[in-house]
Design a protein around this motif. Structure first.
Motif, PDB file in Angstrom:
ATOM      1  N   ALA A 106     -17.158  28.225 -44.614  1.00 38.96           N
ATOM      2  CA  ALA A 106     -16.384  28.223 -43.368  1.00 38.96           C
ATOM      3  C   ALA A 106     -15.333  27.107 -43.385  1.00 38.96           C
ATOM      4  O   ALA A 106     -14.187  27.312 -42.965  1.00 38.96           O
ATOM      5  N   LEU A 107     -15.706  25.946 -43.869  1.00 35.14           N
ATOM      6  CA  LEU A 107     -14.759  24.829 -43.936  1.00 35.14           C
ATOM      7  C   LEU A 107     -13.645  25.112 -44.945  1.00 35.14           C
ATOM      8  O   LEU A 107     -12.487  24.766 -44.721  1.00 35.14           O
ATOM      9  N   ARG A 108     -14.001  25.743 -46.043  1.00 35.45           N
ATOM     10  CA  ARG A 108     -12.977  26.100 -47.031  1.00 35.45           C
ATOM     11  C   ARG A 108     -11.990  27.108 -46.454  1.00 35.45           C
ATOM     12  O   ARG A 108     -10.785  27.042 -46.726  1.00 35.45           O
ATOM     13  N   ALA A 109     -12.493  28.044 -45.656  1.00 35.73           N
ATOM     14  CA  ALA A 109     -11.613  29.038 -45.040  1.00 35.73           C
ATOM     15  C   ALA A 109     -10.586  28.362 -44.142  1.00 35.73           C
ATOM     16  O   ALA A 109      -9.399  28.707 -44.161  1.00 35.73           O
ATOM     17  N   ARG A 110     -11.038  27.372 -43.375  1.00 37.37           N
ATOM     18  CA  ARG A 110     -10.091  26.649 -42.519  1.00 37.37           C
ATOM     19  C   ARG A 110      -9.120  25.836 -43.358  1.00 37.37           C
ATOM     20  O   ARG A 110      -7.940  25.733 -43.037  1.00 37.37           O
ATOM     21  N   ARG A 111      -9.609  25.282 -44.444  1.00 38.33           N
ATOM     22  CA  ARG A 111      -8.743  24.507 -45.343  1.00 38.33           C
ATOM     23  C   ARG A 111      -7.628  25.375 -45.932  1.00 38.33           C
ATOM     24  O   ARG A 111      -6.476  24.955 -46.037  1.00 38.33           O
ATOM     25  N   LEU A 112      -7.948  26.621 -46.299  1.00 35.22           N
ATOM     26  CA  LEU A 112      -6.935  27.507 -46.888  1.00 35.22           C
ATOM     27  C   LEU A 112      -5.833  27.856 -45.897  1.00 35.22           C
ATOM     28  O   LEU A 112      -4.731  28.227 -46.306  1.00 35.22           O
TER      29      LEU A 112
ATOM     30  N   ARG B 291     -23.976  42.604 -49.353  1.00 35.66           N
ATOM     31  CA  ARG B 291     -22.987  42.951 -48.334  1.00 35.66           C
ATOM     32  C   ARG B 291     -21.871  41.918 -48.286  1.00 35.66           C
ATOM     33  O   ARG B 291     -20.711  42.254 -48.020  1.00 35.66           O
ATOM     34  N   THR B 292     -22.207  40.677 -48.534  1.00 34.60           N
ATOM     35  CA  THR B 292     -21.197  39.624 -48.541  1.00 34.60           C
ATOM     36  C   THR B 292     -20.347  39.681 -49.814  1.00 34.60           C
ATOM     37  O   THR B 292     -19.130  39.518 -49.769  1.00 34.60           O
ATOM     38  N   TYR B 293     -20.990  39.925 -50.940  1.00 33.40           N
ATOM     39  CA  TYR B 293     -20.309  40.032 -52.238  1.00 33.40           C
ATOM     40  C   TYR B 293     -20.621  41.410 -52.830  1.00 33.40           C
ATOM     41  O   TYR B 293     -21.578  41.556 -53.613  1.00 33.40           O
ATOM     42  N   PRO B 294     -19.864  42.444 -52.493  1.00 33.77           N
ATOM     43  CA  PRO B 294     -20.166  43.799 -52.967  1.00 33.77           C
ATOM     44  C   PRO B 294     -20.230  43.910 -54.491  1.00 33.77           C
ATOM     45  O   PRO B 294     -20.955  44.761 -55.019  1.00 33.77           O
ATOM     46  N   PHE B 295     -19.483  43.075 -55.214  1.00 34.93           N
ATOM     47  CA  PHE B 295     -19.479  43.194 -56.673  1.00 34.93           C
ATOM     48  C   PHE B 295     -20.837  42.835 -57.285  1.00 34.93           C
ATOM     49  O   PHE B 295     -21.104  43.195 -58.441  1.00 34.93           O
TER      50      PHE B 295
ATOM     51  N   ALA C   8     -11.718  33.773 -42.793  1.00 31.75           N
ATOM     52  CA  ALA C   8     -13.061  33.429 -42.328  1.00 31.75           C
ATOM     53  C   ALA C   8     -14.006  33.614 -43.502  1.00 31.75           C
ATOM     54  O   ALA C   8     -13.681  34.322 -44.468  1.00 31.75           O
ATOM     55  N   PRO C   9     -15.169  32.963 -43.465  1.00 31.55           N
ATOM     56  CA  PRO C   9     -16.137  33.196 -44.542  1.00 31.55           C
ATOM     57  C   PRO C   9     -16.629  34.638 -44.504  1.00 31.55           C
ATOM     58  O   PRO C   9     -16.721  35.249 -43.447  1.00 31.55           O
ATOM     59  N   SER C  10     -16.945  35.168 -45.675  1.00 32.36           N
ATOM     60  CA  SER C  10     -17.455  36.538 -45.742  1.00 32.36           C
ATOM     61  C   SER C  10     -18.752  36.645 -44.958  1.00 32.36           C
ATOM     62  O   SER C  10     -19.562  35.718 -44.917  1.00 32.36           O
ATOM     63  N   THR C  11     -18.943  37.788 -44.328  1.00 38.15           N
ATOM     64  CA  THR C  11     -20.180  38.052 -43.599  1.00 38.15           C
ATOM     65  C   THR C  11     -20.811  39.324 -44.164  1.00 38.15           C
ATOM     66  O   THR C  11     -20.301  39.926 -45.116  1.00 38.15           O
TER      67      THR C  11
END
Length: 561
Positions: A212-218, A302-306, A471-474
């Motif tokens: 979440a913090l990284r998402a705001r940083r980007l 679900r968060t990382y489909p790969f 936003a972070p993946s959910t």
């Protein structure tokens, strides 16, 4: 340095013994010397004995012959006092000198925290020849070495950071145990308005909060050199683990436990497996045994489909006491066993008592610090006689490296951009022999890495122009896509960014691409681009949602757009 400290401790202990001997000899000598005078009481003898330590005692003013114990004590007692004064002055002057050196340091590294992570980072910095200032509140045993200065206090306090020379520092690592404290430290660093660019990295142990913090940083538009970023030790550790010992065979892998190391390990296994070239056409078999394995694996996929695309995962819900029975029914022995329990006691117990694990496959046990097991078990090769191998993987020592921590969120996204490019090449049937860029991100030239980094750094601006945020993946399904008009606008922005990047490095337009001459035919305005070149920019835009999801992010439209 340890030898110097040991010698100093021995000298101090020696003078302590000498002080005690001086007291005994002085008292015995005084009693003999003043035995014939009834005016002196026992307390007088004690008082005169203590006076020896201040280079003088009243009964000795008259001079004359003295008993041998008193003769010795009148020299040894002042010697103890002189040593104590010298040591006190040395400590006071030394501390003041170190505080001055810390305050006046420039382009140095600051490490906030004296716990295991702080010590690991400090040690690595010193090995690299860097000057380091350590800020701590007296908890822990800070590393003592040449070039390492110490400031006591709370690093969230601007005055403490100034005392450590933060305004002239090159980088600050916030390594306290509390993530909120680390975030506050990093924010305070940037609030100081340093004279030169400074990077601040905050350790966040919770991967969701870190994401979440990284998402705001980007989403921030700031100079890359003057950056605030966040790192998670478990994520860095699995990269180190799999880089040093990659999984290359389509044989089962066994994970005992998930959070948080196991989650990160499963994601990294899937990430690396799907980038194999040429594709094997099979998924990596992974067996996960954990108390809530089914729900945790489903959420992760679900968060990382790969992860589900690259791995054939068999989750089995089982507590620690139920693991042995499940392992006994194993049909095909695993090629790797990863013991990922956060509870290190359980990890050790499982490894050393569950015979079904001893199949000859490498057994990797996650621990926080090597000293947890290393001190007790030496080189930790406890299973060799059972046709197996045991590796104690200490997260703090393996991942607490500045060169890993310095790979900020922009670097992570640049890596995801390249990974997606390689993956698309694999789907098209290309091979490394045909395309020299189909290599691991670490093997790319700095020029190509720079292009990926620049593309990643401009992501926040592009999304902001579309009234979107990260936003972070959910666990929610991935449904975001840009409209055709947005794709066109963003493709133009991407082409403009690409032109500015190359032009700023001396490239010019030419009839053909020539890397030696730095010429490229597409260095022209959008209106003059070929349809093929325009489609390339549009493809880069339409792939953004997938690239971001690969990196653990998703795009969210702001209300009203």
């Amino acid at each position: 340095m340890k030898e110097t400290a040991s010698v100093r401790s021995s000298v101090m202990a020696g003078f302590g013994v000498l002080a005690l001997v001086s007291l005994v000899l002085g008292f015995a000598g005084m009693r003999t010397y003043l035995a014939g005078d009834p005016r002196f009481t026992l307390l007088d003898l004690v008082y005169y004995d203590i006076q020896l330590f201040v280079v003088g005692s009243t009964p000795l003013d008259a001079g004359g012959s003295l008993p041998w114990p008193l003769e010795i004590a009148r020299f040894t007692a002042p010697a103890v006092t002189i040593y104590a004064l010298v040591e006190t002055v040395r400590l006071l002057v030394g501390n003041e000198f170190r505080r001055l050196r810390a305050r006046e340091s420039s382009r140095h590294a600051i490490v906030c925290g004296t716990g295991p992570l702080g010590q690991a980072v400090t040690q690595r910095l010193r090995e690299a020849g860097r000057r380091v200032v350590v800020i701590g509140g007296g908890v822990g045993d800070p590393l003592r070495a040449p070039g390492v200065f110490h400031v006591t206090g709370d690093a969230r306090n601007p005055a403490v950071l100034r005392a450590a020379g933060a305004q002239k520092a090159q980088v600050v690592y916030a390594c306290e145990d509390d993530a909120t404290v680390n975030v506050a430290i990093a924010a305070t660093v940037h609030g100081l308005s340093p004279a030169s660019p400074v990077a601040a990295y905050a350790h966040v142990s919770d991967p969701r909060l870190c994401s979440a913090l990284r998402a705001r940083r980007l989403g921030l538009n700031e100079r890359r050199e003057h950056r605030l970023d966040f790192f998670n030790l478990e994520e860095l550790a699995v990269r180190v683990l799999l880089a040093g010992d990659p999984v290359t065979e389509a044989r089962p892998v066994l994970l005992l436990g998930l959070k948080h190391f196991g989650d990160a390990l499963l994601v990294e296994l899937a990430r690396r497996w799907r980038l194999r070239t040429p594709p094997a056409g099979t998924r990596l078999p992974v067996r996960v045994i954990a108390p809530d394995a089914e729900a945790e694996v489903a959420a992760l996929c679900r968060t990382y489909p790969f992860v589900a695309e690259a791995c054939d995962i068999t989750p089995e819900n089982a507590g620690f006491d139920e693991v042995r029975a499940l392992l006994a029914d194993t049909k095909e022995p695993p090629q790797r066993v990863y013991v990922c329990y956060n509870d290190e006691r359980l990890a050790l117990t499982a490894t050393l008592t569950m015979a079904p694990l001893w199949t000859g496959a490498p057994v990797v046990v996650r621990v926080g610090q090597r000293g947890t097991f290393g001190d007790a078990f030496g080189d930790a090769r406890l299973l060799e006689d059972l046709a197996g191998t045991l590796r104690i993987f200490a997260v703090t020592e393996e991942a607490g490296k500045p060169d890993l921590i310095d790979e900020d969120v922009i670097e992570r996204l640049a890596r995801a951009i390249h990974d997606r490019y390689v993956f698309e090449c694999i789907l098209r049937g290309e091979t490394p022999e045909q395309n020299a860029s189909m290599v691991a991100y670490e093997s790319l030239s700095e020029v190509k890495k720079g292009q990926n980094r620049d593309q990643a750094a401009h992501l926040g601006g592009k999304l902001g122009a579309m009234r979107c945020v990260l936003a972070p993946s959910t666990e929610a399904p991935h449904t975001f896509s840009f409209t055709s008009d947005e794709v066109d606008r963003l493709a133009r922005m991407e082409h403009r960014r690409w032109m500015e990047y190359l032009s700023g490095r001396g490239w010019t337009q030419g009839p053909e691409r020539d890397d030696a001459k730095k010429q490229h035919p597409d260095l022209c305005d959008w209106e003059y681009l070929s349809d093929k070149a325009r489609e390339k920019d549009r493809t880069a835009v339409t792939q953004l949602p997938d690239i971001l999801q690969d990196a653990g992010f998703r795009i969210v439209r702001l209300p009203g757009t």
